[in-house]
Design an enzyme around this catalytic site. Structure first.
Site, short mmCIF file in Angstrom:
data_model
loop_
_atom_site.label_atom_id
_atom_site.label_comp_id
_atom_site.label_asym_id
_atom_site.label_seq_id
_atom_site.Cartn_x
_atom_site.Cartn_y
_atom_site.Cartn_z
N THR A 271 0.86 -1.23 -0.09
CA THR A 271 0.10 -0.05 -0.07
C THR A 271 0.93 1.23 0.10
O THR A 271 2.10 1.17 -0.38
CB THR A 271 -1.25 -0.13 1.23
OG1 THR A 271 -1.87 0.88 1.05
CG2 THR A 271 -0.47 0.00 2.63
N ASN A 272 0.25 2.35 0.27
CA ASN A 272 1.18 3.78 0.33
C ASN A 272 0.60 4.58 1.40
O ASN A 272 -0.35 4.13 2.22
CB ASN A 272 1.25 4.41 -1.15
CG ASN A 272 -0.28 4.72 -1.51
OD1 ASN A 272 -0.82 5.39 -0.73
ND2 ASN A 272 -0.74 4.15 -2.59
#
Ligand code: C5P
Length: 208
Positions: free
Chosen positions: A19-20
């Site tokens: 993810t980020n």
């Protein structure tokens, strides 16, 4: 108004994902401001920890593919599309069906990734498309890279924000952005994401 927000989560195996750092705050602030201005808002959101504004149509998604599908489902008939989501550019090519075990032999684990479709670009290429707004979160050559994205993705407005400064942009309460169109460049000085979102929507309503 159709808004995408937050990060996406790309599964590796049943317990792990890539993810980020996107918090979704900018997209949610824009959704709230658009609702207050009387717009009908669909908010396609990756996993975040914020309450959605009342009276918006929230469409929760996890992966970039789910976000793509949700956008394609809801985009017809919208006047404005705002892509604030930090869509994963790459996803693991294969999702393992059981948890990957540690081998314990000091060998690197190689994760093969495939490139995801660009949602913004796909919508821009549609006939009768809405007024298209994208975000460019950059750590270097902010304005140059943002302008390139405006052209490459064939959108109407790109909003550039510098994510190398940890106090603004990703996961922060504040932002400082530059609005770039083919004919103008406009800096909105550091302010709360809510105030910035009001100025952005004013700009969009005057220019779309
Ligand atoms: O190319 P980059 O990811 O920096 O572009 C950012 C803009 O493109 C954002 O508006 C983001 O929501 C959108 N985007 C998208 N689909 C992707 C990647 C980015 O819509 N797969």
């Amino acid at each position: 108004v159709l808004i995408t927000a937050g990060p996406t989560q790309e599964p590796i195996d049943p317990v792990r994902y890539v993810t980020n750092r996107s918090s979704g705050k900018m997209g949610y602030a824009l959704a709230e401001t658009a609702v207050e201005a009387g717009a009908q808002v669909t908010l396609v959101s990756g996993p975040v920890n914020i309450k959605p504004p009342a009276s918006c149509n929230l469409v929760p998604v996890e992966t970039a593919q789910e976000m793509y599908d949700a956008v394609m489902h809801h985009v017809r008939g919208t006047d404005v599309y705002i892509g604030t989501a930090a869509v994963a550019d790459y996803s693991p090519s294969k999702v393992e069906s059981s948890k990957i075990k540690k081998k314990g032999n000091n060998e690197a684990l190689v994760l093969k990734m495939k490139e995801n479709q660009d949602i913004l670009k796909t919508v821009s290429d549609m006939k009768d498309r809405p007024y298209m707004v994208g975000f460019a979160a950059e750590t270097e050559d902010l304005l140059k890279n943002a302008r390139k994205k405006l052209e490459k993705k064939k959108i109407d407005l790109i909003i550039a924000n510098d994510v190398s400064d940890k106090s603004i942009g990703f996961d922060s309460e504040e932002n400082e952005v530059t609005l770039i169109t083919r004919s103008e460049e406009l800096l909105f000085d550091r302010d709360s994401k809510k105030k910035i979102s009001k100025k952005i929507l004013e700009f969009i309503s005057n220019n779309s």
